[in-house]
Design a protein around this motif. Structure first.
Motif, mmCIF file in Angstrom:
data_model
loop_
_atom_site.group_PDB
_atom_site.id
_atom_site.type_symbol
_atom_site.label_atom_id
_atom_site.label_comp_id
_atom_site.label_asym_id
_atom_site.label_seq_id
_atom_site.Cartn_x
_atom_site.Cartn_y
_atom_site.Cartn_z
ATOM 1 N N ILE A 21 0.820 -1.224 0.000
ATOM 2 C CA ILE A 21 0.000 0.000 0.000
ATOM 3 C C ILE A 21 0.846 1.263 0.000
ATOM 4 O O ILE A 21 0.352 2.340 -0.354
ATOM 5 N N TYR A 22 2.130 1.142 0.378
ATOM 6 C CA TYR A 22 3.015 2.301 0.372
ATOM 7 C C TYR A 22 3.762 2.471 -0.942
ATOM 8 O O TYR A 22 4.548 3.409 -1.088
ATOM 9 N N HIS A 23 3.549 1.576 -1.882
ATOM 10 C CA HIS A 23 4.325 1.601 -3.131
ATOM 11 C C HIS A 23 3.466 1.536 -4.390
ATOM 12 O O HIS A 23 3.922 1.962 -5.452
ATOM 13 N N LEU A 24 2.270 0.973 -4.294
ATOM 14 C CA LEU A 24 1.418 0.797 -5.470
ATOM 15 C C LEU A 24 0.293 1.829 -5.480
ATOM 16 O O LEU A 24 -0.019 2.441 -4.461
ATOM 17 N N LYS A 25 -0.342 1.963 -6.628
ATOM 18 C CA LYS A 25 -1.405 2.952 -6.787
ATOM 19 C C LYS A 25 -2.730 2.398 -6.261
ATOM 20 O O LYS A 25 -3.131 1.294 -6.618
ATOM 21 N N PRO A 26 -3.440 3.160 -5.414
ATOM 22 C CA PRO A 26 -4.695 2.655 -4.853
ATOM 23 C C PRO A 26 -5.884 2.833 -5.794
ATOM 24 O O PRO A 26 -5.829 3.609 -6.761
ATOM 25 N N ASP A 27 -6.935 2.106 -5.509
ATOM 26 C CA ASP A 27 -8.238 2.283 -6.149
ATOM 27 C C ASP A 27 -8.638 3.751 -5.996
ATOM 28 O O ASP A 27 -8.663 4.278 -4.878
ATOM 29 N N PRO A 28 -8.941 4.442 -7.090
ATOM 30 C CA PRO A 28 -9.249 5.875 -6.980
ATOM 31 C C PRO A 28 -10.458 6.191 -6.102
ATOM 32 O O PRO A 28 -10.552 7.308 -5.578
ATOM 33 N N LEU A 29 -11.383 5.232 -5.892
ATOM 34 C CA LEU A 29 -12.519 5.500 -5.014
ATOM 35 C C LEU A 29 -12.123 5.450 -3.539
ATOM 36 O O LEU A 29 -12.798 6.045 -2.697
ATOM 37 N N PHE A 30 -11.041 4.721 -3.247
ATOM 38 C CA PHE A 30 -10.576 4.608 -1.868
ATOM 39 C C PHE A 30 -9.070 4.874 -1.840
ATOM 40 O O PHE A 30 -8.269 3.955 -1.743
ATOM 41 N N PRO A 31 -8.677 6.144 -1.932
ATOM 42 C CA PRO A 31 -7.266 6.482 -2.114
ATOM 43 C C PRO A 31 -6.414 6.465 -0.849
ATOM 44 O O PRO A 31 -5.200 6.607 -0.931
ATOM 45 N N SER A 32 -7.041 6.274 0.336
ATOM 46 C CA SER A 32 -6.278 6.347 1.577
ATOM 47 C C SER A 32 -7.027 5.618 2.685
ATOM 48 O O SER A 32 -8.233 5.358 2.574
ATOM 49 N N PRO A 33 -6.329 5.290 3.800
ATOM 50 C CA PRO A 33 -7.033 4.725 4.955
ATOM 51 C C PRO A 33 -8.156 5.633 5.447
ATOM 52 O O PRO A 33 -9.193 5.155 5.915
ATOM 53 N N ALA A 34 -7.953 6.947 5.324
ATOM 54 C CA ALA A 34 -8.987 7.890 5.766
ATOM 55 C C ALA A 34 -10.283 7.688 4.986
ATOM 56 O O ALA A 34 -11.387 7.857 5.534
ATOM 57 N N SER A 35 -10.178 7.307 3.713
ATOM 58 C CA SER A 35 -11.381 7.098 2.903
ATOM 59 C C SER A 35 -12.166 5.883 3.388
ATOM 60 O O SER A 35 -13.385 5.814 3.211
ATOM 61 N N LEU A 36 -11.466 4.920 3.997
ATOM 62 C CA LEU A 36 -12.148 3.757 4.572
ATOM 63 C C LEU A 36 -12.863 4.150 5.853
ATOM 64 O O LEU A 36 -14.014 3.782 6.078
ATOM 65 N N PHE A 37 -12.190 4.928 6.699
ATOM 66 C CA PHE A 37 -12.816 5.416 7.930
ATOM 67 C C PHE A 37 -14.035 6.289 7.636
ATOM 68 O O PHE A 37 -15.006 6.306 8.388
ATOM 69 N N ALA A 38 -14.001 7.037 6.528
ATOM 70 C CA ALA A 38 -15.084 7.977 6.202
ATOM 71 C C ALA A 38 -16.404 7.274 5.950
ATOM 72 O O ALA A 38 -17.479 7.883 6.090
ATOM 73 N N LEU A 39 -16.375 6.000 5.582
ATOM 74 C CA LEU A 39 -17.615 5.287 5.272
ATOM 75 C C LEU A 39 -18.546 5.210 6.472
ATOM 76 O O LEU A 39 -19.773 5.202 6.320
ATOM 77 N N SER A 40 -17.985 5.159 7.688
ATOM 78 C CA SER A 40 -18.819 4.987 8.882
ATOM 79 C C SER A 40 -19.674 6.213 9.175
ATOM 80 O O SER A 40 -20.682 6.111 9.875
ATOM 81 N N SER A 41 -19.282 7.348 8.632
ATOM 82 C CA SER A 41 -20.051 8.580 8.886
ATOM 83 C C SER A 41 -20.804 9.040 7.650
ATOM 84 O O SER A 41 -21.212 10.197 7.553
ATOM 85 N N TYR A 42 -21.020 8.137 6.693
ATOM 86 C CA TYR A 42 -21.693 8.495 5.450
ATOM 87 C C TYR A 42 -23.148 8.872 5.694
ATOM 88 O O TYR A 42 -23.884 8.173 6.396
ATOM 89 N N LYS A 43 -23.564 9.982 5.123
ATOM 90 C CA LYS A 43 -24.960 10.427 5.193
ATOM 91 C C LYS A 43 -25.523 10.500 3.784
ATOM 92 O O LYS A 43 -25.055 11.280 2.958
ATOM 93 N N PRO A 44 -26.524 9.666 3.464
ATOM 94 C CA PRO A 44 -27.068 9.660 2.098
ATOM 95 C C PRO A 44 -27.701 11.002 1.744
ATOM 96 O O PRO A 44 -28.464 11.571 2.551
ATOM 97 N N PRO A 45 -27.400 11.544 0.593
ATOM 98 C CA PRO A 45 -28.050 12.786 0.161
ATOM 99 C C PRO A 45 -29.514 12.534 -0.178
ATOM 100 O O PRO A 45 -29.917 11.393 -0.457
#
Length: 705
Positions: A21-45
């Protein structure tokens, strides 16, 4: 005296800088560990998916369902940050009672917003810290994961041998201790190891790899880790580094739930297949063959999994130095993601293989890509030579199952040889016998060829660069090399130059395989020296085993007790070698004569050795197993674990014997009266070393897991 190693609970183990994870390119929808944490606070529009399926627009927050939805990974993404979620799929998400619109004869269907809110509650939250280190969160969960709604897991087995040999720094904890409870919750996917970003540190979170593959010879496009999630990459101890050559070990959960690569599957694994993988990995390690390892087996009895029948779920914790496969290169090459291919090649060469400088006298030049290809070829040639020497059949050698490290991974419909049959097919899905025992070296070559095909343009470009480079280090392509090559019209020429190197790589594969196979077989026959004609002698032995349908493992083990054709015990030796029972075919009357002829050649060959016969027996018994993880042993172990609720004794016995296959286990001594009285455990061990019933000889297993 060396200082005693300090053991640490799993959440305190350090993170390796070699983690992909420190050397390869991530999935653009989940570019960082923070993007994984963000799912728990998702509010549907408001009006989410009111005009059809969820479709993301620029700036939209990513809904939690995108982590579990099968989709193609774009923009060169090589992995996706993924949290384990071992739930039955399709997920049973209901609209709250007060929101349901009751219609007679119709099923109520949850709204898109309800689905996203429900999944968000399962995702790990940065606010629910389960374990930390000096105030820094290192293990996270969520309120739902900590509640009774999350499936309860049971630790069925821990491989202390795996821990001692590869992870001595890991504190497994005593039974019922806090450390053991925390460990099991991590290995069951309830607790997630992660680390929030701090300063220049981008943090850490689990991930699943994106790869493609040739399955049974046909390109299958994107596959990826559909039920495997890597949860930790940690440095090895100096002792483990010296013993294995690994700087890093990667822990992975197999069967931990859906990922973006699960396609139509549930991301789960059944107990049956998990037992097979758990035992196989440890059995192969005990045979000293290159393999991934298995640390733990966790059962999730409340989660039901539909395969040929409804079964219960389980998770195997697998350990390897890397899980990169040939298919990782293929998917980036096929998509013409040239920079991702460059990054992947550099990662494998520099971080996995730890290349420093090319050998000064290397016939393969200085291109990093070509050296990666050659190393993958040589490592896999060594691995397959081990398979052929010990009668192991992988069953499904697709390029997405072939690791670049040359370690055996993905134990599915595998088998160890019983009665020797070079044409045996262990996978009942392999109608054409593509992956039969005799074809395994050829299929290894096929996989290497596909890697060469994926790297051809890159290798050719580096050959071109080297022409004008007078340095001594590795030559590597620069960022943007692919686009530049396309614009200049150089790609076809680079590809041609790269493909031309394949024949040299094939030659290296064949030479490495032949040398390793002959070396191992010499050891199994008790030879300490190399003599002309050894390969022919080995081939004649295998021909006789096949002609007379003799057991592969037991015949090799018995050869250690051969003392000569003129020995007073020779006739008794032949009686044991050529048994006439219900599990074998009727032997021809010429069998004893044919074996005597070969054994005379063997006797003459042994005369060229300098060591005593007693020394030879000790040496041979250290390389010829008494116990083999036969299909009937696996099937019986699985059935007993299923039927003897709560008792894991059969599993633990199989694990212990698989981990120590060279022990005698009640072995009969030729020419000696058997006066020793065996206790019940010894009788059981002797039984488990037998050929078993005729019905399970040559048993073919399913790919289903």
């Amino acid at each position: 005296m060396a200082a005693q190693l300090k053991k640490q609970p799993i959440h305190k183990l350090p993170i390796s800088p070699h983690a992909p994870i420190y050397h390869l390119k991530p999935d653009p929808l989940f570019p960082s560990p923070a993007s994984l944490f963000a799912l728990s606070s998702y509010k549907p529009p408001a009006g989410l998916a009111s005009n059809g399926p969820v479709a993301l627009k620029e700036g939209d927050a990513v809904p939690p369902s995108m982590l579990r939805r099968s989709r193609a990974i774009r923009e060169g993404g090589a992995f996706t940050y993924t949290s384990p979620l071992p739930l039955e799929f399709p997920y049973d998400i209901q609209e709250p009672e007060e929101h349901q619109e009751k219609r007679v004869g119709e099923e109520t269907q949850a709204k898109a917003s309800t689905i996203e809110e429900s999944l968000a509650r399962y995702e790990v939250s940065p606010d629910v810290v389960v374990a930390d280190d000096e105030g820094k969160g290192r293990a996270f969960s969520s309120a739902v994961r900590q509640s009774s709604r999350f499936p309860k897991a049971t630790l069925l087995s821990l491989s202390s041998k795996c821990a001692e040999e590869w992870l001595p720094q890991l504190d497994l904890g005593a039974e019922a201790s806090k450390e053991r409870e925390q460990l099991v919750e991590v290995l069951a996917g309830k607790t997630v190891l992660a680390r929030e970003a701090e300063g220049k540190d981008i943090g850490f979170a689990p991930w699943s790899l994106c790869y493609g593959g040739h399955q049974f010879g046909s390109w299958a496009n994107q596959l990826g880790d559909g039920r495997a999630i890597s949860i930790l990459s940690t440095p090895t101890t100096p002792e483990v580094k010296d013993a294995t050559g690994f700087s890093t070990l990667e822990l992975q959960l197999k069967g931990a739930g859906r990922t973006p690569y699960s396609r139509f599957a549930d991301g789960l694994a059944v107990l049956r297949s998990s037992i097979r993988e758990y035992l196989a990995a440890e059995a192969m390690a005990a045979l000293r063959l290159p393999t991934s390892r298995a640390l733990a087996l966790v059962g999730i009895p409340d989660v039901k999994v539909r395969r040929e029948m409804v079964e219960t779920a389980a998770i195997v914790t697998r350990v390897a130095s890397s899980w990169i496969r040939i298919g990782n290169f293929e998917i980036q090459s096929t998509r013409q993601e040239w920079d991702s291919l460059r990054t992947l090649t550099r990662f494998v060469g520099r971080e996995v293989f730890e290349f420093k400088e090319p050998p000064a006298d290397s016939k393969f030049g200085r291109g990093l890509g070509l050296h990666v290809l050659v190393e993958v070829a040589k490592r896999n040639a060594v691995m397959i030579a081990g398979w052929q020497s010990y009668g192991f059949m992988h069953g499904v050698m697709n390029t997405d199952n072939i690791a670049v490290t040359g370690a055996c991974i993905d134990y599915g419909p595998y088998a160890f040889m019983d009665v020797f049959d070079s044409h045996h097919i262990c996978n009942h899905s392999d109608d054409m016998g593509r992956y039969s025992f005799r074809n395994q070296p050829t299929m290894g070559m096929f996989a290497v060829t596909k890697l060469a095909d994926a790297l051809a343009e890159l290798i050719g470009c580096e050959i071109d660069i080297a022409k004008n480079d007078e340095g001594s280090g590795f030559v590597q392509v620069d960022e943007g090399w692919g686009e530049g090559g396309i614009e200049a019209g150089w790609m076809a020429g680079w590809r041609k130059a790269g493909v031309e190197k394949l024949e040299d790589v094939k030659t290296e594969f064949v030479e490495t395989f032949t040398n390793e196979y002959t070396r191992l077989m010499r050891l199994r026959l008790g030879f300490e020296t190399a003599q002309k004609g050894d390969f022919d002698l080995i081939s004649e032995l295998l021909d006789l085993l096949e002609l007379h349908s003799l057991d592969f493992t037991n015949s090799f083990r018995l050869l250690s007790q051969f003392t000569g054709t003129s020995s007073s015990h020779f006739s008794i030796f032949l009686d044991h070698l050529l048994p006439s029972d219900a599990t074998t075919v009727t032997l021809p009357p010429t069998a004893r004569e044919e074996w005597t002829k070969w054994l005379k050649k063997y006797e003459d060959r042994l005369a060229a050795e300098l060591s005593e016969a007693s020394d030879r027996r000790l040496r041979m018994n250290l390389v010829n197993p008494r116990f083999t993880l036969r299909q009937w042993v696996l099937e019986e172990t699985i059935q007993k674990l299923d039927h003897q609720k709560g008792s894991v004794d059969p599993l633990e016995r199989a694990l212990r014997m698989a981990g120590a296959p060279f022990e005698a286990y009640g072995e009969v001594e030729i020419g000696k009266d058997e006066c020793e009285v065996l206790n019940e455990e010894q009788k059981e061990e002797r039984r488990l070393c037998g050929v078993g019933s005729a019905e399970l000889l040559g048993f073919q297993c399913s790919c289903s897991s």
